[in-house]
Design an enzyme around this catalytic site. Structure first.
Site, short mmCIF file in Angstrom:
data_model
loop_
_atom_site.label_atom_id
_atom_site.label_comp_id
_atom_site.label_asym_id
_atom_site.label_seq_id
_atom_site.Cartn_x
_atom_site.Cartn_y
_atom_site.Cartn_z
N THR A 217 2.79 -5.12 -9.72
CA THR A 217 4.00 -4.43 -10.21
C THR A 217 4.80 -3.91 -9.03
O THR A 217 6.04 -3.97 -9.02
CB THR A 217 3.62 -3.26 -11.14
OG1 THR A 217 2.59 -3.68 -12.02
CG2 THR A 217 4.81 -2.79 -11.94
N GLU B 176 2.96 10.03 0.24
CA GLU B 176 3.28 11.19 -0.60
C GLU B 176 2.59 12.40 -0.01
O GLU B 176 1.88 12.31 0.99
CB GLU B 176 2.81 10.93 -2.04
CG GLU B 176 3.54 9.76 -2.69
CD GLU B 176 3.21 9.58 -4.16
OE1 GLU B 176 2.02 9.65 -4.52
OE2 GLU B 176 4.15 9.38 -4.95
N GLY C 197 1.20 2.47 -9.08
CA GLY C 197 0.69 1.52 -10.05
C GLY C 197 0.03 0.35 -9.34
O GLY C 197 -0.36 0.46 -8.17
N THR D 265 -0.60 -3.37 -7.53
CA THR D 265 0.06 -4.04 -6.41
C THR D 265 1.06 -5.09 -6.90
O THR D 265 2.16 -5.22 -6.35
CB THR D 265 -1.00 -4.66 -5.47
OG1 THR D 265 -1.74 -3.57 -4.90
CG2 THR D 265 -0.38 -5.48 -4.36
N GLU E 235 2.80 3.45 -4.15
CA GLU E 235 1.37 3.77 -4.07
C GLU E 235 0.66 2.78 -4.96
O GLU E 235 0.80 2.83 -6.18
CB GLU E 235 1.11 5.21 -4.55
CG GLU E 235 1.79 6.29 -3.74
CD GLU E 235 1.29 6.37 -2.31
OE1 GLU E 235 0.19 5.84 -2.02
OE2 GLU E 235 1.99 6.94 -1.46
P1 NDP Z 1 0.93 -0.87 -13.58
O1 NDP Z 1 1.44 -1.40 -12.29
O2 NDP Z 1 0.65 -1.83 -14.65
O3 NDP Z 1 1.94 0.20 -14.19
C1 NDP Z 1 2.37 1.34 -13.50
C2 NDP Z 1 3.67 1.82 -14.10
O4 NDP Z 1 4.68 0.86 -13.84
C3 NDP Z 1 3.62 1.97 -15.61
O5 NDP Z 1 4.43 3.04 -15.99
C4 NDP Z 1 4.18 0.65 -16.06
O6 NDP Z 1 4.68 0.70 -17.37
C5 NDP Z 1 5.28 0.46 -15.05
N1 NDP Z 1 5.76 -0.91 -14.91
C6 NDP Z 1 5.15 -2.06 -15.29
N2 NDP Z 1 5.94 -3.12 -15.00
C7 NDP Z 1 7.06 -2.64 -14.42
C8 NDP Z 1 8.25 -3.22 -13.90
N3 NDP Z 1 8.45 -4.53 -13.91
N4 NDP Z 1 9.19 -2.42 -13.38
C9 NDP Z 1 9.00 -1.09 -13.33
N5 NDP Z 1 7.92 -0.47 -13.83
C10 NDP Z 1 6.94 -1.23 -14.36
O7 NDP Z 1 -0.35 -0.01 -13.20
P2 NDP Z 1 -1.35 0.65 -14.21
O8 NDP Z 1 -0.62 1.60 -15.10
O9 NDP Z 1 -2.20 -0.42 -14.81
O10 NDP Z 1 -2.23 1.56 -13.22
C11 NDP Z 1 -3.33 1.07 -12.55
C12 NDP Z 1 -2.96 0.70 -11.13
O11 NDP Z 1 -2.38 1.81 -10.47
C13 NDP Z 1 -4.17 0.31 -10.31
O12 NDP Z 1 -3.87 -0.83 -9.57
C14 NDP Z 1 -4.36 1.49 -9.39
O13 NDP Z 1 -4.99 1.18 -8.19
C15 NDP Z 1 -2.97 1.94 -9.18
N6 NDP Z 1 -2.94 3.31 -8.74
C16 NDP Z 1 -2.62 3.59 -7.44
C17 NDP Z 1 -2.65 4.89 -6.96
C18 NDP Z 1 -2.27 5.20 -5.55
O14 NDP Z 1 -1.98 6.36 -5.27
N7 NDP Z 1 -2.24 4.26 -4.64
C19 NDP Z 1 -3.04 5.99 -7.83
C20 NDP Z 1 -3.35 5.60 -9.18
C21 NDP Z 1 -3.30 4.30 -9.60
P3 NDP Z 1 3.73 0.17 -18.58
O15 NDP Z 1 2.64 1.14 -18.69
O16 NDP Z 1 4.61 0.15 -19.74
O17 NDP Z 1 3.26 -1.19 -18.18
#
Ligand code: NDP
Length: 564
Positions: free
Chosen positions: A316, A544, A312, A314, A334
C-alpha cells in the site's frame, strides 16, 4: 406525531433514542443485519416493543411476528430495540458534525472474536473526502493562527477525555480488533491519550535554528504549518497509531483529514465524539471512514492535501508513493517489518525467554515491531528452544474479555486465512511446526490461531522473507556474530531488531551494524515518545516521534537579514 414512513431519513423519537439524536439514513439495511444476529428471545422482546409502538404511532404497519421480517418492518425494528442491543452505526466526522456517507451505503464491521457483524461503517468516497478537505482548508487559517497555548489546551482536553473514557474505549478497541481488553486498557488507550498530551506540550517547548554569518547577516528558520494533512492508519493498534499521526499534525498547526482502517474504525469514531464533547474547533480534525482504495486514495490524490502520513503495509505504501510523488507531496511512510530477535549465548536467558514470548505474540503477533525471526546462538539453542516452546504452549488463547487470556482473536477472516496459509507454506518449505500451527478452537465462533513456532527453515525461503503479521515465529541457530548479522540484514525490510547479550561491546557493535531504524538491546517495545521512530529499506521513509514528527508536519523557511 412524527412521520415514520420515509425510507431514507427518519426523525422519530425512537430513532433519536437509538442513534443518539443523529438522523440516520439507510436504516433498512441496518435492521436487516440486526435481525440476522438476534436470538429468538431478542426478536420476541423487539416484538413487544413494536406492539407498544404501534399504539403510539398508527403509521406502523406490522401485524404479527412474521411481519418483523417483512421489508416494511425492517425500517422500524432498529428504532424499537433497546439501546444496548441496537446495531452501532458509525458516521463520518466532517466540519464538527456527524454525517452519513454521500453514497448512503455502509460496510459491515465484524467482531473478530465472534465472527459476527456488530456495527456499520460508512462506505465513503471521494465526495465525502472533498467535503472533509474543504472543511479542513477553511479551518486552517484560524487553527494555525491560535497561540501555542490555545492549541495545546484544546489537545489536552481531548487527551483528558480519552483517559476519562478509558474503560469504554478499551472495550470498544477489543471488540473491534480482537485484542485482549487488558491490553487495550494498558497499552492502546493510554498511549492514545499520551500522544495528544505529548505533542500538546511539546509545542510549548519548541525552538528553531539561527545561523549568524560573522555579524554581517543573520539567518533564522521559521517552521510553519503546511495546511491540510492526510493521515491514514492501519488496524493493528487502531487508536494508538491514528492519534500518533493526528496529534503532531494538529499540534504543529495543520488541520487534518484522517482515515482509520476500515477493519477497525470504532475508536476513531469515539474519538470524534470526544472532539465534539470537549468543543474541539470545527473542521480542524475530520474523520472519513471507508475503504482504502476509495477514501485513502482520494485523500492521497487530493491536490489540497500537500502532506501525507501513512502507516500500513509495504505494498500500500508503494501505491501511495506512486500517487503522491508526481504531486510532490511530503510523505511519511511507516511500513511492514520482518524483525530479527538475536539471542547470544551470553545473555540473561530468563529475561530473553520471557521477553521473546511477548515480542513474538503480543497483540497476536500483529505489531509491526514483533520479532518474527528468532536467531539463537548454538551454545544455548536447544535449551532456549525447549523452554520457549514449553512457555508458548502455556499461552492461553481465547475470549479477549477474559483477563487471563494472552492472545485474542485475529483481526479478520481474510487475515486469519493469510496467517494459516503461511504455516502451510512453511511446511512445504521444509519447516517443522514445534507448536501451534492451527486454528485455536473456542466456543466464540471467531478467528483464533494458536501461537506457532517453526524450525528448520533456510534464510531465503518465503516464510523467512515475507511479513506474516500474525502469531507465527521461526527459530534458527547461528554460530557467529557475522553470520547472524547477515541473516538479520538479509530481507527487504528494516524496521526493528532486538539483541540479547551481556557483552557491552558486542551490543554496541551489533546495534551499529543492523540495518533497522530501531534496535532494542536486552529489552523490547520500550518506547520514549521523544525518540525517532521508523524503518529503513522497504520498512518506510521518514521518521515519526518527537521533533522528527513536528518537523515533518512543518515546512522550514529560512529568513536572511543583513546586519550592516
Ligand atoms: P494496509 O496497507 O492494508 O492499510 C493501511 C491503511 O491504508 C488502511 O487504512 C487502509 O484502508 C489504507 N489503504 C489501503 N489501500 C489504500 C490506498 N490505495 N490508498 C490509500 N490508503 C489505502 O495495512 P493494514 O491495515 O493491513 O496494516 C498492517 C500493515 O501495517 C502491516 O504490514 C504492518 O507491518 C504495517 N504497520 C507498520 C507500522 C510501522 O510503524 N512501520 C506500524 C503498524 C503496522 P483499508 O483498511 O480500508 O484497507
Amino acid at each position: 406525531m412524527p412521520k415514520n414512513t420515509n425510507t431514507d431519513t427518519h426523525d422519530s423519537p425512537f430513532i433519536k433514542q437509538s442513534f443518539s439524536g443523529r438522523p440516520v439514513r439507510r436504516v433498512r439495511f441496518c435492521a436487516r443485519v440486526i435481525l440476522r444476529n438476534f436470538s429468538d428471545k431478542e426478536r420476541d422482546a423487539s416484538y413487544v416493543r413494536l406492539r407498544w409502538t404501534h399504539e403510539v404511532d398508527s403509521s406502523l404497519s406490522f401485524r404479527g411476528t412474521r411481519n418483523l421480517f417483512s421489508s416494511k418492518s425492517y425500517l422500524r425494528l432498529p428504532l424499537l430495540l433497546p439501546q444496548t442491543t441496537a446495531m452501532q452505526q458509525i458516521l463520518n466526522y466532517i466540519n464538527g458534525s456527524f454525517q452519513p456517507p454521500n453514497s448512503g451505503k455502509y460496510l459491515d464491521n465484524y467482531n473478530p472474536a465472534t465472527g459476527e457483524v456488530y456495527s456499520l461503517i460508512p462506505d465513503s468516497d471521494a465526495t465525502d473526502v472533498e467535503l472533509a478537505v474543504k472543511a479542513a482548508k477553511a479551518a486552517f487559517a484560524s487553527w494555525s493562527a491560535l497561540s501555542r497555548e490555545e492549541r495545546s489546551q484544546h489537545m489536552l482536553n481531548v487527551s483528558r477525555r480519552i483517559t476519562e473514557r478509558l474503560d469504554e474505549l478499551a472495550e470498544a478497541e477489543s471488540t473491534d480488533n480482537g485484542k485482549p481488553v487488558w491490553m487495550a486498557k494498558r497499552v492502546d488507550i493510554p498511549r492514545a491519550s499520551d500522544n495528544f498530551k505529548f505533542f500538546a506540550t511539546a509545542i510549548l517547548h519548541d525552538s528553531s535554528e539561527l545561523h549568524d554569518m560573522d555579524g554581517k547577516f543573520l539567518n533564522y528558520t521559521l517552521r510553519q504549518p503546511i495546511g491540510v494533512a492526510g493521515c491514514i492508519s492501519p488496524w493493528n493498534l487502531p487508536l494508538y497509531l491514528f492519534t500518533w499521526k493526528i496529534a503532531p499534525a494538529l499540534a504543529s498547526g495543520n488541520t487534518v483529514v484522517a482515515k482509520p482502517s476500515e477493519i477497525t474504525p470504532m475508536t476513531a469514531f469515539l474519538l470524534s465524539q470526544i472532539c465534539e464533547e470537549v468543543g474541539f474547533p470545527k473542521g480542524v480534525l475530520n474523520i472519513v471512514h471507508g475503504l482504502g482504495g476509495k477514501v485513502g486514495s482520494a485523500i492521497t490524490e487530493h491536490p489540497d492535501v500537500p502532506i501525507i502520513s501513512f502507516t500500513g503495509g509495504t505494498e500500500t505504501g508503494k501505491t501511495i508513493a506512486r500517487m503522491a510523488a508526481p504531486m510532490f507531496k511530503k510523505l511519511s511512510l511507516e511500513l511492514g517489518g520482518k524483525n530479527p530477535n538475536i539471542i547470544f549465548d551470553d545473555c540473561d536467558l530468563d529475561n530473553a525467554l520471557s521477553t521473546s514470548l511477548n515480542s513474538s505474540f503480543a497483540n497476536q503477533g500483529q505489531i509491526c515491531l514483533c520479532g518474527s525471526r528468532i536467531y539463537v546462538q548454538k551454545g544455548i539453542y536447544n535449551e532456549f528452544k525447549t523452554r520457549f516452546v514449553e512457555m508458548v504452549k502455556q499461552m492461553k488463547v481465547g475470549n479477549p474479555k477474559s483477563p487471563d487470556v494472552k492472545l485474542g482473536a485475529i483481526v479478520s477472516k481474510a487475515h486469519f486465512d493469510k496467517v494459516l496459509s503461511y504455516v502451510e507454506l512453511a511446511k512445504q518449505e521444509g519447516g517443522t511446526v514445534l507448536c501451534g500451527g492451527k486454528e485455536a478452537k473456542t466456543d466464540l465462533g471467531g478467528w483464533f490461531i494458536e501461537p506457532t513456532v517453526i524450525e528448520g527453515l533456510d534464510e531465503q525461503c518465503r516464510t523467512n522473507q515475507e511479513e506474516i503479521f500474525g502469531p507465527v515465529v521461526t527459530i534458527q541457530p547461528f554460530e557467529t556474530e557475522e553470520e547472524v548479522l547477515a541473516y538479520a540484514n538479509g530481507t527487504k525490510y528494516g524496521l526493528a531488531s532486538t539483541v540479547w547479550t551481556s557483552d557491552l561491546a558486542r551490543a554496541h557493535r551489533v546495534a551499529a551494524q543492523l540495518h533497522t531504524g530501531i534496535v532494542w538491546i536486552n529489552c523490547w517495545l520500550i518506547r520514549d515518545l521523544r525518540t525517532p521512530f521508523g524503518g529503513v529499506k522497504q520498512s518506510g521513509v521518514g521518521r515519526e516521534g518527537g521533533w522528527e514528527a513536528l518537523r515533518f508536519f512543518t515546512e522550514p523557511k529560512n529568513v536572511c537579514i543583513p546586519l550592516q
